[in-house]
Design a protein around this motif. Structure first.
Motif, short mmCIF file in Angstrom:
data_model
loop_
_atom_site.label_atom_id
_atom_site.label_comp_id
_atom_site.label_asym_id
_atom_site.label_seq_id
_atom_site.Cartn_x
_atom_site.Cartn_y
_atom_site.Cartn_z
N LEU A 111 9.11 19.94 -15.09
CA LEU A 111 9.16 20.65 -16.36
C LEU A 111 8.83 22.13 -16.16
N GLY A 112 7.83 22.41 -15.33
CA GLY A 112 7.49 23.80 -15.04
C GLY A 112 8.63 24.54 -14.35
N VAL A 113 9.23 23.89 -13.36
CA VAL A 113 10.36 24.50 -12.65
C VAL A 113 11.54 24.70 -13.60
N PHE A 114 11.78 23.73 -14.46
CA PHE A 114 12.90 23.79 -15.39
C PHE A 114 12.77 24.99 -16.33
N VAL A 115 11.58 25.21 -16.87
CA VAL A 115 11.37 26.33 -17.79
C VAL A 115 11.62 27.66 -17.09
N TRP A 116 11.09 27.80 -15.89
CA TRP A 116 11.30 29.06 -15.16
C TRP A 116 12.76 29.23 -14.74
N ALA A 117 13.46 28.14 -14.47
CA ALA A 117 14.88 28.22 -14.10
C ALA A 117 15.73 28.65 -15.29
N TYR A 129 3.78 30.67 -19.76
CA TYR A 129 2.39 30.48 -19.34
C TYR A 129 2.10 29.00 -19.08
N CYS A 130 2.53 28.15 -19.99
CA CYS A 130 2.31 26.71 -19.81
C CYS A 130 3.06 26.20 -18.59
N ALA A 131 4.27 26.72 -18.35
CA ALA A 131 5.04 26.31 -17.18
C ALA A 131 4.34 26.76 -15.90
N PHE A 132 3.79 27.97 -15.91
CA PHE A 132 3.05 28.46 -14.75
C PHE A 132 1.84 27.58 -14.47
N ARG A 133 1.15 27.17 -15.54
CA ARG A 133 -0.01 26.31 -15.38
C ARG A 133 0.40 24.96 -14.79
N CYS A 134 1.53 24.43 -15.25
CA CYS A 134 2.01 23.16 -14.72
C CYS A 134 2.31 23.27 -13.23
#
Length: 230
Positions: A161-167, A211-216
């Motif tokens: 999920l974190g990778v997906f948001v940043w992608a 921010y939440c994606a970075f935390r994940c």
């Protein structure tokens, strides 16, 4: 009854080892401390000195290396659920908000006549992409909830999920940038207060998601160490 230092040193070390959302982490640490104190009091009532009772309680509870992986796994689930819920709720709402903005925009629908031919196509593509992101968030939320019985590595769901948001970030930036560029020919949009407010809200939501994606990604950077058994 307060600990002498053995229990406090233990829970402090555990807190420094764990990474994750503040509130769930604090709850875990508090629960561990309370459990240790209760155990120490029971041992003390059996005749042990306080410090000996605390050492025995800590030994029975398990070393930090033994229990940290389980705690960390729970924190990674919590972080994933937070991001999933954020995507599931805010992304579709953002799409709806912008649809409403364009419908009430001054001179709409005649305002679209001043925009490039590709504007509508890109706008619809952005809406579909946002709905897709929201759907992914909903599926992840389900996977990290009721789906935990079938998922062996929920940590990987959180990391995905974190990778997906940043992608999705560069895709959304390029698409939304194109829409802003294409709308420059529509007189009055830059002075349209609801549009300005919607832009600020969108930027704020993006920051929260990133921010939440970075935390994940930070929490799941390394897999939990294997549990040591006797």
């Amino acid at each position: 009854m307060a600990g002498t230092g053995v229990i406090e040193d233990y829970v402090t070390g555990l807190s420094r080892t764990l990474r994750g959302p503040r509130r769930p982490k604090l709850d875990m640490i508090t629960e561990a401390r309370d459990s240790l104190l209760d155990s120490a009091e029971a041992l003390e009532s059996d005749g042990l000195r306080r410090e000996e009772a605390e050492r025995a309680a800590v030994q029975e509870f398990g070393t930090i290396r033994e229990i940290a992986p389980g705690y960390q796994e729970e924190l990674s689930k919590s972080a994933g659920r937070r991001l999933a819920a954020l995507l599931f709720v805010t992304v579709p709402l953002t799409a709806i908000m912008w649809n409403v903005i364009w419908k009430v925009f001054p001179s709409a629908p005649t305002a679209y006549q001043d925009m490039p031919d590709w504007f509508i196509v890109v706008a619809r593509g952005v809406d579909m992409l946002q709905m897709f992101i929201g759907l992914v968030g909903g599926l992840a939320l389900l996977a990290l909830g009721r789906g935990l019985r079938r998922i062996r590595r929920p940590r990987l769901v959180t990391r995905f999920l974190g990778v997906f948001v940043w992608a999705m970030l560069p895709v959304m930036l390029v698409s939304c940038g194109a829409l802003m560029f294409g709308s420059q020919g529509s007189a009055g949009f830059s002075d349209f207060p609801p549009g300005a407010v919607a832009s600020l809200v969108s930027y704020g939501i993006w920051v929260m998601q990133l921010y939440c994606a970075f935390r994940c990604l930070s929490i799941t950077r390394r897999a939990p160490a294997p549990v040591v058994t006797a």
